[in-house]
Design a protein around this motif. Structure first.
Motif, PDB file in Angstrom:
ATOM      1  N   LEU B 418       0.771  -1.321   0.022  1.00 37.61           N
ATOM      2  CA  LEU B 418       0.134  -0.071   0.262  1.00 37.61           C
ATOM      3  C   LEU B 418       0.715   1.228   0.022  1.00 37.61           C
ATOM      4  O   LEU B 418       0.498   1.918  -0.756  1.00 37.61           O
ATOM      5  CB  LEU B 418      -1.007  -0.176   1.205  1.00 37.61           C
ATOM      6  N   PHE B 419       1.880   1.214   1.064  1.00 38.56           N
ATOM      7  CA  PHE B 419       2.750   2.596   1.105  1.00 38.56           C
ATOM      8  C   PHE B 419       4.211   2.173   1.173  1.00 38.56           C
ATOM      9  O   PHE B 419       4.753   2.302   2.153  1.00 38.56           O
ATOM     10  CB  PHE B 419       2.230   3.298   2.110  1.00 38.56           C
ATOM     11  N   PRO B 420       4.764   1.825  -0.070  1.00 37.20           N
ATOM     12  CA  PRO B 420       6.184   1.203   0.122  1.00 37.20           C
ATOM     13  C   PRO B 420       7.142   2.526   0.291  1.00 37.20           C
ATOM     14  O   PRO B 420       6.950   3.611  -0.087  1.00 37.20           O
ATOM     15  CB  PRO B 420       6.543   0.665  -1.523  1.00 37.20           C
ATOM     16  N   HIS B 421       8.121   2.244   1.182  1.00 33.74           N
ATOM     17  CA  HIS B 421       9.244   3.436   1.643  1.00 33.74           C
ATOM     18  C   HIS B 421       8.635   4.414   2.107  1.00 33.74           C
ATOM     19  O   HIS B 421       9.122   5.645   2.121  1.00 33.74           O
ATOM     20  CB  HIS B 421       9.894   3.491   0.320  1.00 33.74           C
ATOM     21  N   ARG B 422       7.325   4.247   3.005  1.00 33.23           N
ATOM     22  CA  ARG B 422       6.806   5.515   3.552  1.00 33.23           C
ATOM     23  C   ARG B 422       6.411   5.174   4.933  1.00 33.23           C
ATOM     24  O   ARG B 422       5.131   4.771   5.199  1.00 33.23           O
ATOM     25  CB  ARG B 422       5.518   6.155   2.727  1.00 33.23           C
ATOM     26  N   PRO B 423       7.568   5.015   5.758  1.00 33.72           N
ATOM     27  CA  PRO B 423       7.336   4.457   7.113  1.00 33.72           C
ATOM     28  C   PRO B 423       5.963   5.034   7.863  1.00 33.72           C
ATOM     29  O   PRO B 423       5.449   4.576   8.560  1.00 33.72           O
ATOM     30  CB  PRO B 423       8.492   4.573   7.916  1.00 33.72           C
ATOM     31  N   VAL B 424       5.965   6.373   7.696  1.00 35.43           N
ATOM     32  CA  VAL B 424       4.833   6.972   8.561  1.00 35.43           C
ATOM     33  C   VAL B 424       3.392   6.685   8.246  1.00 35.43           C
ATOM     34  O   VAL B 424       2.767   6.280   9.067  1.00 35.43           O
ATOM     35  CB  VAL B 424       4.931   8.654   8.306  1.00 35.43           C
ATOM     36  N   LEU B 425       3.084   6.750   7.013  1.00 33.41           N
ATOM     37  CA  LEU B 425       1.952   5.979   6.385  1.00 33.41           C
ATOM     38  C   LEU B 425       1.896   4.461   6.769  1.00 33.41           C
ATOM     39  O   LEU B 425       0.742   4.043   7.123  1.00 33.41           O
ATOM     40  CB  LEU B 425       1.620   6.476   4.953  1.00 33.41           C
ATOM     41  N   ALA B 426       2.794   3.955   6.699  1.00 32.95           N
ATOM     42  CA  ALA B 426       2.790   2.320   7.050  1.00 32.95           C
ATOM     43  C   ALA B 426       2.580   2.213   8.386  1.00 32.95           C
ATOM     44  O   ALA B 426       1.677   1.218   8.875  1.00 32.95           O
ATOM     45  CB  ALA B 426       4.289   1.706   6.691  1.00 32.95           C
ATOM     46  N   ALA B 427       2.941   3.002   9.277  1.00 36.88           N
ATOM     47  CA  ALA B 427       2.819   3.033  10.586  1.00 36.88           C
ATOM     48  C   ALA B 427       1.232   3.251  10.937  1.00 36.88           C
ATOM     49  O   ALA B 427       0.498   2.772  11.917  1.00 36.88           O
ATOM     50  CB  ALA B 427       3.698   3.927  11.698  1.00 36.88           C
ATOM     51  N   VAL B 428       0.713   4.147  10.366  1.00 34.80           N
ATOM     52  CA  VAL B 428      -0.562   4.641  10.527  1.00 34.80           C
ATOM     53  C   VAL B 428      -1.692   3.158  10.018  1.00 34.80           C
ATOM     54  O   VAL B 428      -2.337   3.069  10.847  1.00 34.80           O
ATOM     55  CB  VAL B 428      -1.081   5.791   9.504  1.00 34.80           C
ATOM     56  N   VAL B 429      -1.134   2.786   8.733  1.00 35.01           N
ATOM     57  CA  VAL B 429      -2.048   1.725   8.424  1.00 35.01           C
ATOM     58  C   VAL B 429      -1.596   0.188   9.457  1.00 35.01           C
ATOM     59  O   VAL B 429      -2.834  -0.423   9.711  1.00 35.01           O
ATOM     60  CB  VAL B 429      -1.568   1.271   7.025  1.00 35.01           C
ATOM     61  N   PHE B 430      -0.637   0.203   9.955  1.00 35.86           N
ATOM     62  CA  PHE B 430      -0.496  -0.872  10.715  1.00 35.86           C
ATOM     63  C   PHE B 430      -1.131  -0.552  12.188  1.00 35.86           C
ATOM     64  O   PHE B 430      -1.713  -1.576  12.732  1.00 35.86           O
ATOM     65  CB  PHE B 430       1.187  -0.771  11.219  1.00 35.86           C
ATOM     66  N   THR B 431      -1.156   0.614  12.570  1.00 42.08           N
ATOM     67  CA  THR B 431      -1.905   1.113  13.779  1.00 42.08           C
ATOM     68  C   THR B 431      -3.429   0.688  13.625  1.00 42.08           C
ATOM     69  O   THR B 431      -4.190   0.256  14.592  1.00 42.08           O
ATOM     70  CB  THR B 431      -1.354   2.455  14.344  1.00 42.08           C
ATOM     71  N   GLY B 432      -3.761   1.242  12.239  1.00 38.14           N
ATOM     72  CA  GLY B 432      -5.272   0.893  12.081  1.00 38.14           C
ATOM     73  C   GLY B 432      -5.644  -0.452  11.945  1.00 38.14           C
ATOM     74  O   GLY B 432      -6.661  -0.803  12.273  1.00 38.14           O
TER      75      GLY B 432
END
Lengths: 89, 691
Positions: B418-432
C-alpha cells in the motif's frame, strides 16, 4: 448492602472524596471479587485512601495502589478518617 | 478470640494426601538427587525475574498481574544438587477462590498430576511492601514445607529509606531470609548458598505467633491475618520516605486519566509500531537479500529439475518469505516487554476497563487480550483466570480478532504494497489494522452481550504497581524466546505447508503452450543474428508464460480457479484464493504461499531475481492491470485482520469449551465478518476510483 449503608457515620468507599481516607468497617460477603479485594488488603480495620474517583477508581491500601470497579467499591463501607493509607486505624 | 499459636490449617489435608507428617523432621533428599523447588510470591514482586536469574531460562516478567498463568519449569545446579525450579503464578493468597490460587495450592500440596510435592519453597517478598506480602507468606509458611525467603527489591527499599531488619524478619517467620535484587543479580549467589544449606538439614517449622486459625477465629479471617502481617512488618522494618510513591502518583494522574489515558495508550502503541517500521527496515532488507542470494546461488549450482524447484521455490521462497519478518516480531516483543516491566500495561488495562465493561467484557479480559497480540493460543488458555463462564466464553470468542504476531508478516507485506518506503503512512496503516482488530473484538463482544450471551461482566480488581525502570535483560530474553518460537514455527508448519503447496503448484506437469514454443524459436533466431539482449528478453517472457501456464493447470491452480467466483467481489484472483485456503492452518502461510504461487526466486540463475515484495508489486492480471492495487491490498488486509485462519486456535477453543460448538461458531462468525468487511472495503474503494 442497603441495610448496612444505613449504619450511621459510614459511607460507601466509592463515595469518599479523592485524597481522603476511610477505615473499612463492613464489606460484602460471599462474593469472589470482594474476597479478592480483601486478600489485597481492603478488609475490616484497614485504612484505605481514595486516590482517584470514577469508575474504575484508584485506591491505596497498605502502600499499594489498586484499580477497582466502582461497583465493587460500593460494597465496602468505611468510616471517614484522617491520615495516609498505611496500616490499621 | 483468635488463637496465638502455629496454625496447621492445611496440615491434616497434607497428611491425608502425602501420608506423611508435615514439616516436622522433614529432611532434604539425598546428595546428588534432583530437588523440586517452587517459586512463589505476590504479582509484581519480581518472581519471574528471579526465575530468570536462577535458571537462565526465558520467562515473561510478571510486572502485569496475572501474566504468568501457567507454571514454568527451569533447571539450575547447586554444588551437590540439581534443582528443578517451578515458576508458579503470582497471587495474593492461597484461599483457592480462583483458578490460580487453586493451581498454586495444588502444586504446593503435591496434588498436580504427574508432579510430586516440592522439597523446598522459595518465597519472594517485596521489601518495599512487607505488610502486603506477609499475608501470603503466612499461608505458605503454614504448609510446613522448608521455606527460604528472598527479600526482593531491597535496592528500592533502600532508596525509599525503608530499613528492613533481615535477621529479625527471619526470626519472626522461622526461616532463612536473604535480601536480593533479582533485576541486577545482587544476592543471588547468597540465595543459592542458602538453598544448599537448607536442603542439607532437617526442617522443623516454627509456629507463627499471632496468626489466627479459622476454627478458632471469629469475624474476618483477612483482618486477623493482616493484623499479624502489619505487626511483623512494623517490628521488622522502619522508616519510609514521605516522597515514596509520589512519582508514581504524578505519572498516574496523566496515564490513568479517563481521556488522556486512552489517548496516551493509543499514542504509545503508535510510537511502538512506528519504531518497528523504522528500525526493522534494515535487518529485514538484509534477510530478504540473503534469501534472494541463496536462491540464486542454489539455482546456479543445481541442475534443472524438481529438486531444484522444490528447494528454490518451495523451501527458500516459502520459508524465507516469512522469516524476513523476524525483526519486526523481535522489536514488537522487546517493546511490549519493556512496557510490561515498567508497570504501564496495568494502567492500560485500567483505562481500557471502562470501555470493555460497556461491551460486556470483564477487566480481567485485558490480560488475555494483551497476550492475544502475541498469540491467541496462550491468550485463550489464560482466560482461565476469569471465573465467570459467560465472561470467559465471550472473551474466548473474540480473542482471535486481536492481531497476533502471525498476522505481522501479512500486515507488513500488505502495508508495504500500500505504502512502499513511506514509514509514517505504513505505521498509520499498521496501527489501523491493530485498532480494527480491537474495535471488532469489542464490537462483537457487545453483540454477544445483547444476543447469545447476555449479562454483565465481573468487576475490575487490579494492582497498579509502582513505576520502575524496566529490565533490558528481561526484554531481550522475551524477544529471544518469541523469536525462537517464530523460527521454530517457520521451520515446521510453514516449511511443511510450503512443500505441500509447492507440490500442488508443480503437479501434474503440463506441456508448455504453443505460444511459448514459438517465442523460444524466435529467441533462438535472434541469438543467431547476434541480438543477445532481445533474445534473452524473449526467453524470459517465454519462461514466464510457461510458469503461469503450468501453475494455472496445477492442482493448486484448479482449486484456486474453482473458488475464484466467490472471491472475485473482494478483488482477489485465484492465486490469492490458493493463499487463503492454504493459510487456514496458519495465517502467516499466506505470505509463503504468495511467494510460491507468484514464483519468487523461480528465475534461478537470473541475477535480478526479485524479492517477494517486488514480485507482488509487479504481478499482473491477464488484462495487464496490477493484481495488488490499493483496493485489493486494502481488502486483503481487512480480510486478514478479521478472519479466523488458525487451526491451532480452533483446537484450543475446542479444548477450553469442551466441544466443537463454540469453535465452529467462532470460525463461522469470523469468516462471515471478514468476508463482508473485505467486500465493503473493495467495492467502496473501487467505486471511489481508488485502484
Amino acid at each position: 448492602m442497603s441495610a448496612a449503608e444505613q449504619i450511621e457515620g459510614l459511607v460507601r468507599l466509592d463515595q469518599i472524596d479523592p485524597g481522603h481516607c476511610g477505615i473499612v468497617r463492613a464489606a460484602g460477603e460471599g462474593e469472589v471479587d470482594v474476597d479478592l479485594l480483601k486478600s489485597m488488603g481492603v478488609c475490616l480495620g484497614r485504612k484505605v485512601m481514595l486516590i482517584q474517583a470514577g469508575d474504575p477508581l484508584i485506591l491505596k491500601v497498605m502502600g499499594t495502589r489498586l484499580g477497582v470497579s466502582a461497583r465493587l467499591a460500593a460494597q465496602v463501607l468505611v468510616e471517614p478518617c484522617a491520615g495516609d493509607a498505611f496500616g490499621q486505624a | 478470640m483468635c488463637g496465638r499459636r502455629f496454625r496447621p490449617g492445611l496440615e491434616k489435608e497434607i497428611r491425608l494426601i502425602t501420608g506423611t507428617s508435615v514439616g516436622v523432621g522433614r529432611t532434604a533428599t539425598e546428595i546428588g538427587s534432583e530437588l523440586l523447588v517452587a517459586l512463589i510470591g505476590n504479582p509484581n514482586a519480581g518472581k519471574t525475574t528471579l526465575f530468570n536469574a536462577l535458571t537462565g531460562l526465558r520467562a515473561k516478567t510478571a510486572n502485569f498481574p496475572g501474566t504468568t498463568i501457567e507454571r514454568r519449569v527451569g533447571h539450575t545446579r547447586l554444588a551437590a544438587h540439581r534443582i528443578r525450579l517451578l515458576d508458579l503464578p503470582g497471587l495474593y493468597s492461597l484461599s483457592g477462590t480462583n483458578p490460580e490460587e487453586k493451581l498454586v495450592r495444588d502444586a504446593l500440596l503435591g496434588r498436580l498430576a504427574g508432579q510430586r510435592q516440592p522439597d523446598l519453597v522459595v518465597l519472594l517478598i517485596d521489601a518495599t511492601n512487607l505488610e502486603r506480602n506477609l499475608y501470603l507468606a503466612s499461608q505458605v509458611l503454614e504448609l510446613g514445607l522448608p521455606v527460604v525467603v528472598a527479600l526482593n527489591m531491597i535496592d528500592l527499599a533502600e532508596q525509599a529509606a525503608i530499613d528492613v531488619d533481615v535477621e529479625r524478619l527471619g526470626s519472626e517467620l522461622g526461616c532463612p531470609v536473604v535480601p536480593v535484587v533479582a533485576r541486577t543479580g545482587r544476592g543471588i549467589p547468597e540465595l543459592r548458598g542458602l538453598l544448599e544449606s537448607v536442603v542439607h538439614r532437617p526442617w522443623t517449622p516454627t509456629p507463627l505467633e499471632g496468626v489466627p486459625s479459622p476454627e478458632e477465629c471469629e469475624g474476618c479471617p483477612f483482618k486477623a491475618r493482616f493484623d499479624w502481617a502489619e505487626q511483623v512488618g512494623l517490628r521488622c522494618s522502619a522508616g519510609r520516605s514521605p516522597a515514596h510513591g509520589r512519582r508514581t502518583d504524578r505519572i498516574d494522574r496523566v496515564l490513568t486519566h479517563p481521556w488522556v489515558g486512552v489517548t496516551a495508550f493509543l499514542g504509545i502503541m503508535f510510537a511502538v509500531f512506528a519504531l518497528i517500521f523504522w528500525v526493522a527496515e534494515f535487518p529485514m532488507d538484509w534477510i530478504d537479500r540473503g534469501f534472494a542470494t541463496a536462491g540464486v546461488a542454489l539455482g546456479t549450482w543445481m541442475p534443472d529439475g524438481y529438486l531444484k524447484s522444490l528447494l528454490v521455490e518451495g523451501v527458500i521462497g516459502g520459508v524465507g518469505g516469512v522469516l524476513v519478518f523476524l525483526p519486526q516480531i523481535c522489536i514488537l516483543f522487546f517493546f511490549l516487554s519493556l512496557l510490561e516491566d515498567t508497570g504501564y500495561l496495568a494502567r492500560a488495562a485500567f483505562v481500557m476497563d471502562r470501555l470493555m465493561r460497556r461491551v460486556g467484557l470483564p477487566g480481567k479480559a485485558f490480560v488475555p487480550m494483551i497476550s492475544a497480540h502475541a498469540c491467541a493460543i496462550p491468550a485463550i488458555m489464560s482466560t482461565r483466570v476469569i471465573e465467570d463462564r459467560r465472561d470467559r466464553l465471550v472473551t474466548m470468542l473474540v480473542l482471535p480478532l486481536f492481531s497476533c504476531s502471525a498476522r505481522i508478516p501479512v500486515y507488513a507485506i500488505l502495508t508495504a504494497l500500500l505504502f512502499p518506503h513511506r514509514p509514517v503512512l505504513a505505521a498509520v496503516v499498521f496501527t489501523g489494522a491493530y485498532s480494527l482488530g480491537i474495535a471488532a473484538a469489542l464490537g462483537m463482544a457487545f453483540v454477544f452481550k445483547g444476543t447469545i450471551l447476555p449479562g454483565e461482566s465481573r468487576p475490575l480488581v487490579i494492582e497498579l504497581p509502582s513505576y520502575k525502570l524496566p529490565s533490558l535483560k528481561t526484554a531481550l530474553l522475551t524477544m529471544w524466546d518469541r523469536a525462537r518460537i517464530f523460527v521454530r514455527r517457520a521451520g515446521s508448519i510453514i516449511l511443511a505447508v510450503s512443500i505441500v503447496l509447492w507440490a500442488l503448484a508443480s503437479f501434474p506437469g503440463t506441456d508448455p503452450p504453443a505460444e511459448a514454443h514459438s517465442m523460444l524459436e524466435r529467441a533462438a533466431r535472434l541469438s543467431s543474428a547476434g541480438d543477445e539482449v532481445a533474445a534473452a528478453e524473449l526467453t524470459r517472457s517465454a519462461e514466464s508464460l510457461v510458469s503461469q501456464h503450468a501453475l494455472a493447470n496445477s492442482f493448486a491452480g484448479r482449486i484456486g480457479h474453482s473458488i475464484e467466483p466467490v472471491l472475485r467481489p473482494l478483488g482477489f484472483d485465484w492465486q490469492i484464493g490458493v493463499g487463503i485456503l492454504s493459510s487456514f492452518a496458519a495465517r502467516e502461510v499466506i505470505v509463503s504461499t504468495l511467494a510460491v504461487v507468484y514464483g519468487v526466486g523461480e528465475s534461478g540463475a537470473d541475477p535480478d531475481s526479485r524479492s517477494l515484495l517486488q514480485t507482488l508489486q509487479q504481478a499482473e492480471r491477464s488484462d495487464g492491470t496490477r493484481v495488488f492495487n490499493t483496493a485489493t491490498a486494502a481488502s486483503l488486509l481487512i480480510f486478514y485482520v478479521l478472519a479466523m485462519q488458525c487451526l491451532s486456535t480452533q483446537a484450543i477453543t475446542r479444548r477450553e469449551t469442551g466441544g466443537w460448538r463454540w469453535p465452529l461458531f467462532q470460525l463461522g462468525y469470523m469468516t462471515v465478518l471478514a468476508y463482508l468487511c473485505a467486500l465493503i472495503t473493495f467495492q467502496l474503494l473501487q467505486a471511489a476510483g481508488v485502484t
